[in-house]
Scaffold this motif. Sequence first.
Motif, PDB file in Angstrom:
ATOM      1  N   ILE A   1     -28.302 -81.881 -92.606  1.00 32.27           N
ATOM      2  CA  ILE A   1     -27.097 -82.695 -92.448  1.00 32.27           C
ATOM      3  C   ILE A   1     -26.021 -81.925 -91.690  1.00 32.27           C
ATOM      4  O   ILE A   1     -24.861 -82.336 -91.664  1.00 32.27           O
ATOM      5  CB  ILE A   1     -26.549 -83.179 -93.809  1.00 32.27           C
ATOM      6  CG1 ILE A   1     -26.239 -81.995 -94.733  1.00 32.27           C
ATOM      7  CG2 ILE A   1     -27.519 -84.143 -94.462  1.00 32.27           C
ATOM      8  CD1 ILE A   1     -25.527 -82.421 -96.018  1.00 32.27           C
ATOM      9  N   GLY A   2     -26.410 -80.825 -91.078  1.00 34.95           N
ATOM     10  CA  GLY A   2     -25.461 -80.063 -90.278  1.00 34.95           C
ATOM     11  C   GLY A   2     -26.087 -78.783 -89.791  1.00 34.95           C
ATOM     12  O   GLY A   2     -27.167 -78.387 -90.240  1.00 34.95           O
ATOM     13  N   GLY A   3     -25.421 -78.153 -88.859  1.00 31.96           N
ATOM     14  CA  GLY A   3     -25.933 -76.897 -88.340  1.00 31.96           C
ATOM     15  C   GLY A   3     -25.012 -76.320 -87.291  1.00 31.96           C
ATOM     16  O   GLY A   3     -24.036 -76.949 -86.860  1.00 31.96           O
ATOM     17  N   GLY A   4     -25.312 -75.100 -86.887  1.00 31.52           N
ATOM     18  CA  GLY A   4     -24.506 -74.465 -85.861  1.00 31.52           C
ATOM     19  C   GLY A   4     -24.883 -73.016 -85.707  1.00 31.52           C
ATOM     20  O   GLY A   4     -25.959 -72.584 -86.104  1.00 31.52           O
ATOM     21  N   GLY A   5     -23.953 -72.258 -85.126  1.00 32.45           N
ATOM     22  CA  GLY A   5     -24.224 -70.849 -84.911  1.00 32.45           C
ATOM     23  C   GLY A   5     -23.256 -70.247 -83.910  1.00 32.45           C
ATOM     24  O   GLY A   5     -22.315 -70.896 -83.439  1.00 32.45           O
ATOM     25  N   ARG A   6     -23.495 -68.975 -83.587  1.00 32.69           N
ATOM     26  CA  ARG A   6     -22.652 -68.248 -82.642  1.00 32.69           C
ATOM     27  C   ARG A   6     -23.179 -68.443 -81.224  1.00 32.69           C
ATOM     28  O   ARG A   6     -24.376 -68.333 -80.988  1.00 32.69           O
ATOM     29  CB  ARG A   6     -22.598 -66.764 -83.008  1.00 32.69           C
ATOM     30  CG  ARG A   6     -21.740 -65.933 -82.066  1.00 32.69           C
ATOM     31  CD  ARG A   6     -21.427 -64.566 -82.628  1.00 32.69           C
ATOM     32  NE  ARG A   6     -20.397 -64.620 -83.664  1.00 32.69           N
ATOM     33  CZ  ARG A   6     -19.084 -64.665 -83.440  1.00 32.69           C
ATOM     34  NH1 ARG A   6     -18.636 -64.695 -82.180  1.00 32.69           N
ATOM     35  NH2 ARG A   6     -18.227 -64.697 -84.429  1.00 32.69           N
ATOM     36  N   TYR A   7     -22.241 -68.717 -80.295  1.00 34.02           N
ATOM     37  CA  TYR A   7     -22.614 -68.957 -78.901  1.00 34.02           C
ATOM     38  C   TYR A   7     -21.651 -68.214 -77.977  1.00 34.02           C
ATOM     39  O   TYR A   7     -20.869 -68.790 -77.245  1.00 34.02           O
ATOM     40  CB  TYR A   7     -22.637 -70.463 -78.591  1.00 34.02           C
ATOM     41  CG  TYR A   7     -21.383 -71.226 -78.968  1.00 34.02           C
ATOM     42  CD1 TYR A   7     -20.400 -71.494 -78.016  1.00 34.02           C
ATOM     43  CD2 TYR A   7     -21.182 -71.693 -80.261  1.00 34.02           C
ATOM     44  CE1 TYR A   7     -19.247 -72.197 -78.338  1.00 34.02           C
ATOM     45  CE2 TYR A   7     -20.027 -72.387 -80.609  1.00 34.02           C
ATOM     46  CZ  TYR A   7     -19.072 -72.641 -79.642  1.00 34.02           C
ATOM     47  OH  TYR A   7     -17.924 -73.324 -79.979  1.00 34.02           O
ATOM     48  N   ASP A   8     -21.742 -66.899 -77.996  1.00 36.43           N
ATOM     49  CA  ASP A   8     -20.764 -66.063 -77.308  1.00 36.43           C
ATOM     50  C   ASP A   8     -20.786 -66.216 -75.783  1.00 36.43           C
ATOM     51  O   ASP A   8     -19.796 -65.895 -75.130  1.00 36.43           O
ATOM     52  CB  ASP A   8     -20.996 -64.592 -77.664  1.00 36.43           C
ATOM     53  CG  ASP A   8     -20.496 -64.255 -79.063  1.00 36.43           C
ATOM     54  OD1 ASP A   8     -19.746 -65.070 -79.634  1.00 36.43           O
ATOM     55  OD2 ASP A   8     -20.862 -63.188 -79.585  1.00 36.43           O
ATOM     56  N   GLY A   9     -21.875 -66.658 -75.208  1.00 34.85           N
ATOM     57  CA  GLY A   9     -21.945 -66.692 -73.761  1.00 34.85           C
ATOM     58  C   GLY A   9     -21.494 -67.975 -73.112  1.00 34.85           C
ATOM     59  O   GLY A   9     -21.350 -68.039 -71.884  1.00 34.85           O
ATOM     60  N   MET A  10     -21.242 -69.028 -73.895  1.00 40.07           N
ATOM     61  CA  MET A  10     -21.047 -70.340 -73.285  1.00 40.07           C
ATOM     62  C   MET A  10     -19.698 -70.487 -72.585  1.00 40.07           C
ATOM     63  O   MET A  10     -19.630 -70.943 -71.435  1.00 40.07           O
ATOM     64  CB  MET A  10     -21.202 -71.451 -74.324  1.00 40.07           C
ATOM     65  CG  MET A  10     -21.098 -72.839 -73.705  1.00 40.07           C
ATOM     66  SD  MET A  10     -21.126 -74.181 -74.896  1.00 40.07           S
ATOM     67  CE  MET A  10     -22.828 -74.142 -75.386  1.00 40.07           C
ATOM     68  N   VAL A  11     -18.604 -70.110 -73.262  1.00 39.34           N
ATOM     69  CA  VAL A  11     -17.283 -70.318 -72.671  1.00 39.34           C
ATOM     70  C   VAL A  11     -17.147 -69.512 -71.383  1.00 39.34           C
ATOM     71  O   VAL A  11     -16.546 -69.964 -70.401  1.00 39.34           O
ATOM     72  CB  VAL A  11     -16.181 -69.942 -73.674  1.00 39.34           C
ATOM     73  CG1 VAL A  11     -14.802 -70.198 -73.061  1.00 39.34           C
ATOM     74  CG2 VAL A  11     -16.340 -70.744 -74.968  1.00 39.34           C
ATOM     75  N   GLY A  12     -17.745 -68.316 -71.373  1.00 41.21           N
ATOM     76  CA  GLY A  12     -17.674 -67.476 -70.186  1.00 41.21           C
ATOM     77  C   GLY A  12     -18.301 -68.106 -68.962  1.00 41.21           C
ATOM     78  O   GLY A  12     -17.922 -67.789 -67.820  1.00 41.21           O
ATOM     79  N   ARG A  13     -19.250 -69.022 -69.153  1.00 44.46           N
ATOM     80  CA  ARG A  13     -19.864 -69.714 -68.019  1.00 44.46           C
ATOM     81  C   ARG A  13     -18.832 -70.535 -67.259  1.00 44.46           C
ATOM     82  O   ARG A  13     -18.944 -70.726 -66.041  1.00 44.46           O
ATOM     83  CB  ARG A  13     -20.992 -70.645 -68.520  1.00 44.46           C
ATOM     84  CG  ARG A  13     -22.188 -69.941 -69.117  1.00 44.46           C
ATOM     85  CD  ARG A  13     -23.193 -69.546 -68.043  1.00 44.46           C
ATOM     86  NE  ARG A  13     -23.782 -70.702 -67.398  1.00 44.46           N
ATOM     87  CZ  ARG A  13     -24.888 -71.310 -67.807  1.00 44.46           C
ATOM     88  NH1 ARG A  13     -25.522 -70.887 -68.898  1.00 44.46           N
ATOM     89  NH2 ARG A  13     -25.378 -72.330 -67.129  1.00 44.46           N
TER      90      ARG A  13
END
Length: 406
Positions: A292-304
């Motif tokens: 019913i939910g999920g996620g995680g760390r995505y350190d590289g995305m904003v830098g794109r």
Amino acid sequence: MATQVHPPRGMRDFLPVDKRRRERVLRVIREAYEHHGFEEIETPVVEDAARLHAGLGGDNEKLAFAIMRRGLTGDDLQAARSPLELADLGLRFDLTVPLARFLSTHRSSLPPVFRAIQIAPVWRAERPQRGRFRQFVQCDIDIAGEPGIAAELELLAATGDALERLGLTGTHIRINDRRVLLAALEHAGVPDAQREGALITVDKLDKVGREGVVAELAERGVDGAALLATLDAIGAGEAPEGFDAATLEPLRELMAAHVGVPLVLDPTLVRGMGYYTGAIFEVAHPDLPFSIGGGGRYDGMVGRFLGQEVPAVGISLGFERLVDLVELPEEDGREVVALLVDKQVPPVEALAIKRALIAQGRTVRMQRRPKNPQGLLDQLVAAGATHVAFVRPGDSAEDLEPKPIS
């Protein structure tokens, strides 16, 4: 005979009683997140097609609804090698890609560590089935600018608080780390070229079982038994011989925290998004076969988008999956008056009475009174009416005292 007209497949209408219930649940979630210091933002429902198909959304990119460019000619249609060449925009398929674009757009106006709430619909060209729709609401919280584990702890605590306020007992959050998975693949001798495929296979463990995973990995030339043995040891809290124990420290630190909801270490948890770089989460409930939910760390995305690295981590509650589990108590003190007006009463006089009752703090639903009002009253009660008042010719607001509906 009238033809039945339905909304598009995978999309739904909501009657007023259902809409009010959904909004109450959303209000509880919002309040929980706000109390933890998160602030709500809003982004457009469409983004540039190139951004939606930049390799950040994993398989969900294949499910994006595209919006064709205006002014296309027949020659354009014939020359296109794929439908995406004809699109310049698309409906968002999640809230993370729009958030990354938002952060890059407004970075100078935001604090160094920004805590965002996004609660909004998204669209995917799914095959509709239980728990899967083509339009659905996601409830996201994200923290941008904090590279340390403090961000994960805040997210998990806010999520646990929201689940507790909703009265969802028995929920737990499965936790893993992409860095641990990659280290496990290396420890098990999985070649670089096979690692992404091996993770996809491991993610099928709950569907095909250990034997099925080992067999599929063998087809890829991977020693599945060795890989699962490594993951089993990690799940038991041990670092296998030759495994870098320091890789497990972030997970151990997370597991030691009290965040208001049980945390379960699951070294086989993969999650499909390729943009995850660290901790990953899934929210599970014992009454449902899916998360019913999920996620995680995505350190590289904003830098794109921004051209400089911005650490970020987020978690999303799948609203459509959890809303049917929630049983909130009825709101107290809300007086909703069913105002039933005789046909002989002039509309101007009926409106004056309605406005007077509203000025007293009441909610008023006005209807013409039928010969037998019971059926209408039953409908109004089902829609939340608590009191009733009948308006006859010559009545004024002072003459009426709405009575509770028994």
